[in-house]
Design an enzyme around this catalytic site. Structure first.
Site, PDB file in Angstrom:
ATOM      1  N   CYS A 145      -2.624 -16.033   5.482  1.00 29.89           N
ATOM      2  CA  CYS A 145      -1.934 -16.910   4.539  1.00 29.89           C
ATOM      3  C   CYS A 145      -0.671 -17.631   4.961  1.00 29.89           C
ATOM      4  O   CYS A 145      -0.819 -18.802   5.624  1.00 29.89           O
ATOM      5  CB  CYS A 145      -1.743 -15.794   3.237  1.00 29.89           C
ATOM      6  SG  CYS A 145      -1.333 -16.679   1.847  1.00 29.89           S
ATOM      7  N   HIS A 175      -6.952 -13.591   2.745  1.00 29.41           N
ATOM      8  CA  HIS A 175      -6.284 -12.065   2.953  1.00 29.41           C
ATOM      9  C   HIS A 175      -7.467 -11.212   3.227  1.00 29.41           C
ATOM     10  O   HIS A 175      -8.171 -10.664   2.365  1.00 29.41           O
ATOM     11  CB  HIS A 175      -5.497 -11.726   1.536  1.00 29.41           C
ATOM     12  CG  HIS A 175      -4.372 -12.234   1.424  1.00 29.41           C
ATOM     13  ND1 HIS A 175      -3.111 -11.910   1.999  1.00 29.41           N
ATOM     14  CD2 HIS A 175      -4.088 -13.256   0.710  1.00 29.41           C
ATOM     15  CE1 HIS A 175      -2.271 -12.521   1.792  1.00 29.41           C
ATOM     16  NE2 HIS A 175      -2.614 -13.517   1.057  1.00 29.41           N
ATOM     17  N   GLU A 231      -7.576  -8.524   4.818  1.00 32.99           N
ATOM     18  CA  GLU A 231      -7.246  -7.197   4.683  1.00 32.99           C
ATOM     19  C   GLU A 231      -7.854  -6.437   3.386  1.00 32.99           C
ATOM     20  O   GLU A 231      -7.789  -5.330   3.348  1.00 32.99           O
ATOM     21  CB  GLU A 231      -5.601  -6.922   4.911  1.00 32.99           C
ATOM     22  CG  GLU A 231      -4.717  -7.524   3.759  1.00 32.99           C
ATOM     23  CD  GLU A 231      -4.426  -8.821   3.782  1.00 32.99           C
ATOM     24  OE1 GLU A 231      -3.619  -9.169   3.138  1.00 32.99           O
ATOM     25  OE2 GLU A 231      -5.252  -9.706   4.612  1.00 32.99           O
TER      26      GLU A 231
END
Length: 542
Positions: free
Chosen positions: A380, A514, A516
């Site tokens: 990001c 993102h 994750e």
């Protein structure tokens, strides 16, 4: 109709209610049951989207664009069940709905009150959109006795009565402190916490007692007697060696068996915990170690990077190694030599963030990784800083900036004012409300043939979760690609850069999304698995 498990907490916060909820969900799944997990937060914010990471920790984002509590990340990682807007409610959202309805005249002149109007909204949230599941687990944020939590406790008290016996179980997470000077465990905090809970009409069925040492049998009997629960329902919850040992630890203490007993279920299938045992074994016996330097803004509170920490651990699981994290304050990089703290790392990761503070430190970290050929992962804001570094030092745009922190210079990063979601175009402009106005949720991207990310994903079309309001200016694409920074992932319309990489580098990737948020212990995200593999290779070269 699903059965409901209500998880409350007492004595102090941060006892692990979210992890307990996730672990219970995983244990029920291991027996073949379908589960749904929800979080009820008593704060007045509509969502955590505008809250500082130092106040709240990570803001978790779902596929459908909800900005939610970080506990939803635990729920998804442990159960693999995608969360949604319908799985997190706050006092702010409830009051907003009620006031909107009152202004419309929906209450037909009635006096709008906490009971029944607020409690009815809470009950509607708990019961709605549950889907075809066997159990719904509802965690109530905060601790019993908090003023702001009272409407939530009243609502679940009413639900316990309305659902009927055998359809609702109340589990209370509490603390059993061990006083080292006295050499004994103290049960009074738990007794008083349960007393407080009972005073508002809720009798817990199970007590999950967080403690440092085993609970003596005498103390278990005492707690059961004074808290009016069965001795078998006093469950020991000691700290585990790893997050992913928690389901195994709670199963060994009989937590899932006791929950089923409270529901009157005595013929449940035996749990298949082989996957959890395999994960536990891999974590306990790693074949090597890598060190990742994380250059961030919020390193004073690691909960701000909760999903990131877990995704890196998943990358380690995928490669059978331990991932050691070296936390580096990006602001400090602006004062000291930025290269020296990174000399001993095997990979550099620059995570997301907002604002001007620490910007130059993140750019310096990207430069170190690019010049030293150290694996680099920018997420990001981290991708945007990597693009600024390349623009300044490779493409000759020496005054390259982001309009997020500067109005002077060339705006290589600018405010995202228009994008496509499905068949609709969403627009934003300067001056719009801050809350809920970012590009949020899952969006598709198309990967370039022959690129590293195309190889990593093994497919040309992906969908990842976003949370940003600034974007790389695609007008600089040709100029940057001519200098070696490849735009290897774009939105389907080719307008929004989603991924950049450097071909002449062992592993240098920046992503606008993102990843994750979609990593799981049993399904590590391919980017994190590949990044840790590259770091492992780097560790064996030095």
């Amino acid at each position: 109709m699903p059965r409901y498990i209500f998880i409350t907490g007492g004595v102090v916060s941060s006892l692990g209610k979210g992890l307990a909820s996730a672990a219970i969900g995983a244990l029920l799944q291991a027996r073949g049951y379908k589960v749904r997990l929800r979080k009820l937060d008593p704060y007045l914010n509509v969502d955590p989207g505008t809250m500082s990471p130092y106040q709240h920790g990570e803001c978790y984002v779902t596929d459908d664009g909800a900005e939610a509590d970080l506990d939803l990340g635990h729920y998804e990682r442990f159960t693999g069940v995608p969360a949604s807007q319908a799985d997190n409610i706050t006092t702010g959202r409830i009051y907003s709905r009620i006031i909107e309805r009152e202004r419309r005249g929906d209450y037909l002149g009635a006096t709008v009150q906490v009971i029944p109007h607020v409690t009815d909204q809470i009950k509607q949230f708990v019961l709605s959109d549950a889907g075809d599941v066997d159990f719904v687990l509802c965690e109530i944020g905060g601790t019993v006795g908090d003023i702001e939590g009272l409407p939530f406790f009243e609502a679940i008290r009413q639900l316990g009565q309305e659902l009927g016996e055998g359809n609702a179980v109340f589990l209370h997470v509490t603390l059993l402190p061990f006083i080292k000077v006295a050499g004994e465990m103290k049960t009074k905090p738990t007794q008083h916490s349960v007393k407080e809970l009972r005073s508002i009409g809720i009798q817990p069925d199970i007590l999950l007692c967080r403690c440092e040492i085993p609970i003596p049998p005498g103390d278990k009997r005492k707690i059961g007697l004074f808290c009016n629960v069965k001795e078998s329902a006093v469950i020991e919850g000691r700290d585990a060696a790893s997050l992913y040992d928690v389901p195994l630890e709670y199963h060994s203490q009989g937590l899932d068996t006791e929950i089923l007993r409270c529901f009157g279920i005595d013929d449940a299938p035996a749990p298949d915990l082989s996957r959890w045992q395999g994960i536990s074994e891999t974590i306990a016996n790693p074949d090597g170690e890598v060190t990742i330097g994380v250059v961030g803004k919020y390193v004073g509170l690691l909960d701000a990077y909760k999903s990131l920490i877990e995704a890196l651990a998943h990358g380690g699981i995928a490669n059978g190694v331990k991932v050691k994290l070296k936390w580096l304050d990006s602001e400090q990089f602006e004062k000291d030599d930025p290269f020296e703290p990174l000399e001993d790392v095997h990979g550099v990761l620059v995570p997301g963030g907002f604002g001007e503070r620490g910007v130059e430190g993140k750019i310096a970290a990207a430069r170190f990784a690019r010049e030293r050929k150290v694996p680099f992962f920018g997420i990001c804001y981290g991708m945007q800083m990597a693009v600024l570094e390349a623009a300044r030092n490779l493409a000759g745009v020496t005054d390259a900036v982001s309009t997020e922190f500067s109005d002077t210079g060339e705006s290589v990063i600018g405010l995202l004012t228009e994008w496509t979601r499905g068949n609709e175009v969403e627009t934003r402009k300067v001056g719009d409300d801050m809350g809920g106005t970012m590009r949020l949720g899952a969006y598709p991207a198309v990967l370039k043939d022959g690129s590293k990310v195309r190889e990593i994903y093994g497919q040309a079309h992906i969908e990842e979760r976003h949370r940003h309001r600034y974007e790389v200016n695609v007008g600089y694409k040709d100029r940057l690609e001519a200098c070696g920074l490849t735009f290897s992932g774009l939105s389907p319309d080719g307008v929004l850069p989603e991924i950049v990489e450097i071909e002449d580098h062992p592993w240098f990737i920046g992503v606008q999304f993102h990843p994750e948020l979609k990593s799981r212990p049993f399904e590590p995200h391919p980017l994190f698995a590949s990044f840790i593999a590259a770091a492992l290779h780097q560790s064996r070269m030095v």
